[in-house]
Design an enzyme around this catalytic site. Sequence first.
Site, PDB file in Angstrom:
ATOM      1  N   CYS A   1     -25.047 -11.156  -2.567  1.00 16.10           N
ATOM      2  CA  CYS A   1     -24.294 -11.536  -1.361  1.00 16.10           C
ATOM      3  C   CYS A   1     -23.038 -10.664  -1.305  1.00 16.10           C
ATOM      4  O   CYS A   1     -23.006  -9.580  -1.911  1.00 16.10           O
ATOM      5  CB  CYS A   1     -23.978 -13.031  -1.351  1.00 16.10           C
ATOM      6  SG  CYS A   1     -22.975 -13.599  -2.740  1.00 16.10           S
TER       7      CYS A   1
ATOM      8  N   ARG B   1     -23.169 -17.698  -2.219  1.00 13.18           N
ATOM      9  CA  ARG B   1     -24.614 -17.710  -1.956  1.00 13.18           C
ATOM     10  C   ARG B   1     -25.462 -17.183  -3.109  1.00 13.18           C
ATOM     11  O   ARG B   1     -26.461 -17.814  -3.483  1.00 13.18           O
ATOM     12  CB  ARG B   1     -24.910 -16.907  -0.675  1.00 13.18           C
ATOM     13  CG  ARG B   1     -24.338 -17.547   0.575  1.00 13.18           C
ATOM     14  CD  ARG B   1     -24.319 -16.590   1.748  1.00 13.18           C
ATOM     15  NE  ARG B   1     -23.364 -15.513   1.539  1.00 13.18           N
ATOM     16  CZ  ARG B   1     -23.195 -14.483   2.357  1.00 13.18           C
ATOM     17  NH1 ARG B   1     -23.949 -14.388   3.446  1.00 13.18           N
ATOM     18  NH2 ARG B   1     -22.284 -13.575   2.110  1.00 13.18           N
TER      19      ARG B   1
ATOM     20  N   ASP C   1     -22.796 -17.067   5.723  1.00 15.74           N
ATOM     21  CA  ASP C   1     -21.655 -17.030   4.809  1.00 15.74           C
ATOM     22  C   ASP C   1     -20.849 -18.322   4.979  1.00 15.74           C
ATOM     23  O   ASP C   1     -20.292 -18.567   6.049  1.00 15.74           O
ATOM     24  CB  ASP C   1     -20.805 -15.795   5.180  1.00 15.74           C
ATOM     25  CG  ASP C   1     -19.598 -15.633   4.287  1.00 15.74           C
ATOM     26  OD1 ASP C   1     -19.297 -16.555   3.499  1.00 15.74           O
ATOM     27  OD2 ASP C   1     -18.939 -14.579   4.384  1.00 15.74           O
TER      28      ASP C   1
HETATM   29  P1  4NP Z   1     -20.464 -15.087  -0.830  1.00 13.79           P
HETATM   30  O1  4NP Z   1     -19.253 -15.733   0.016  1.00 13.79           O
HETATM   31  O2  4NP Z   1     -20.663 -13.694  -0.299  1.00 13.79           O
HETATM   32  O3  4NP Z   1     -21.613 -15.998  -0.507  1.00 13.79           O
HETATM   33  O4  4NP Z   1     -20.035 -15.131  -2.278  1.00 13.79           O
HETATM   34  C1  4NP Z   1     -18.040 -15.090   0.229  1.00 13.79           C
HETATM   35  C2  4NP Z   1     -17.070 -15.117  -0.763  1.00 13.79           C
HETATM   36  C3  4NP Z   1     -15.846 -14.498  -0.523  1.00 13.79           C
HETATM   37  C4  4NP Z   1     -15.605 -13.874   0.677  1.00 13.79           C
HETATM   38  C5  4NP Z   1     -16.591 -13.847   1.653  1.00 13.79           C
HETATM   39  C6  4NP Z   1     -17.806 -14.450   1.422  1.00 13.79           C
HETATM   40  N1  4NP Z   1     -14.341 -13.269   0.912  1.00 13.79           N
HETATM   41  O5  4NP Z   1     -14.142 -12.748   2.029  1.00 13.79           O
HETATM   42  O6  4NP Z   1     -13.480 -13.252   0.033  1.00 13.79           O
END
Ligand code: 4NP
Length: 161
Positions: free
Chosen positions: A12, A18, A129
């Site tokens: 991800c 995710r 997300d």
């Molecule tokens: P992930 O979620 O990609 O599912 O781990 C996110 C975690 C952090 C961020 C965006 C999505 N961020 O912008 O910091």
Amino acid sequence: MTSTPYKLLFVCLGNICRSPSAEGIMNHLIKQHGLEEQIICDSAGTSSYHIGSPPDRRMTAAALRQGIRLEGQARQFQRADFEEFDLILAMDKENYENMLRLDRDGQYHHKVKLMCDFCTEHKDREVPDPYYGGEAGFVYVIDLLHDACRGLLKDIQTRLG
Ligand code: 4NP
């Protein structure tokens, strides 16, 4: 099944919501089916934002309510992962494109797929997300990933025989 383990990598953006959830759910199913020796899972993020961090607290709580324990520390996807893993599952199209940008001659294109390609109940094409949303988003991610992981396990079992 073959004697060399089949290696899965879930990817991800941050590797704190995710992809650690996909890894945790898949490991749960693998254990249920007694396939720990045959299938190995890992996860990574395309960004460097959260390197070294544990899974997000809100994500961890939503997973735990379904009996899934999230583990590990965030790491960034690297080019060497194309060689290391048999199948790489992108949570959304942006993660997919960002990985393929590192595969300039398209040598590993066949190893990279969208996680939702394996859903059988949900119509979603991407795992949304949940980071900037509320609790319902985290609950939905777990539900959607359960569907995808069940389909993925079936697909691997068919392919490996
Ligand atoms: P992930 O979620 O990609 O599912 O781990 C996110 C975690 C952090 C961020 C965006 C999505 N961020 O912008 O910091």
